[in-house]
Design an enzyme around this catalytic site. Sequence first.
Site, PDB file in Angstrom:
ATOM      1  CB  ILE A 157      47.075  52.099  47.802  1.00 41.06           C
ATOM      2  CG1 ILE A 157      47.498  51.204  46.429  1.00 41.06           C
ATOM      3  CG2 ILE A 157      46.866  53.795  47.056  1.00 41.06           C
ATOM      4  CD1 ILE A 157      46.407  51.065  45.592  1.00 41.06           C
ATOM      5  CG  HIS A 162      50.732  47.390  47.383  1.00 41.45           C
ATOM      6  ND1 HIS A 162      49.437  47.988  47.437  1.00 41.45           N
ATOM      7  CD2 HIS A 162      50.529  46.246  46.650  1.00 41.45           C
ATOM      8  CE1 HIS A 162      48.693  47.396  46.354  1.00 41.45           C
ATOM      9  NE2 HIS A 162      49.604  46.433  45.829  1.00 41.45           N
ATOM     10  CG  ASP A 180      50.938  41.763  45.993  1.00 41.35           C
ATOM     11  OD1 ASP A 180      51.883  42.327  45.566  1.00 41.35           O
ATOM     12  OD2 ASP A 180      49.769  41.988  45.741  1.00 41.35           O
ATOM     13  N   GLY A 199      44.726  45.182  47.972  1.00 41.62           N
ATOM     14  CA  GLY A 199      43.260  44.841  48.197  1.00 41.62           C
ATOM     15  C   GLY A 199      43.275  43.504  48.769  1.00 41.62           C
TER      16      GLY A 199
END
Length: 289
Positions: A208, A193, A188, A211
Amino acid sequence: MPIDAAKALAAEPRSGEITWTAKDVQLYHLGIGAGRPATDPDELRYTLESRLHVLPSFATVAGAGSPGVISGLSMPGIDVDLARVLHGGQSLRVHRPIPVRGTATATSRIAAVYDKGKAAVLVLRTEAADAEGPLWTDDARIFVRGEGGWGGDPGPSARPAQPGGEPDRIAERPIRPDQALLYRLSGDYNPLHADPEFAELAGFDRPILHGLCTYGMTLKAVVDTLLGGDVGRVRSYTTRFAGVVCPGETLRIRMWREEEGEARRVRVAVSAAERDDAPVLADTVVEHS
């Protein structure tokens, strides 16, 4: 409208071969915080090839291709700005234990498109099977801000009741400052991120955590604390991404055991410990044997 629900739902499923090795499994486990302490026998089950078993949430990255959030945006009938996209939730059903190394056929399609008014929700379903039969079914719920309002199906509104009483177990898991950089090597590469400038464009003051990284960290905590470290006991795992967490913060994971007839489950709530327990994962359930 950038999302053509009818076209997305009518599109032919996409199938492709995926492969993975023990190295891919080890990298994923390290990306969700395994290996601390490095010589702990319980952690060596996640990091040492001679003892390796596979946490079921590895299914979300198996094959090292684009994760559900990214690949779902390339499906027919969908043309949206990545900066408006958030991962809304994830559901996984494991049909049998995932082998340490393997080759499988993964088939993906848009299973649902929901109109939430100010946003749209896409459900990307991926089913994986190898020569011995089905391995897992994985649903990624993709939240697209600003793309609702066309009068479509609003989707289910019922949510699980919140667990009552004191949790059976509380675990805290620190997130390494570089954890998102390590986790993204499993496939990912969303710049949200890693790239501070992109994160700012998306409305965040810093990158961040993925998830799905939080998703994996949470399942590992449940397996290690309430399921005796046995990954084979997990039957299904679902969550709603209720908020964000950043590298350097700490996950507080509250767990409640539930039994109803033959059904066994663990209800989970995850929060950011340093931010007054701001919600991170909600409506989280692990069904197990």
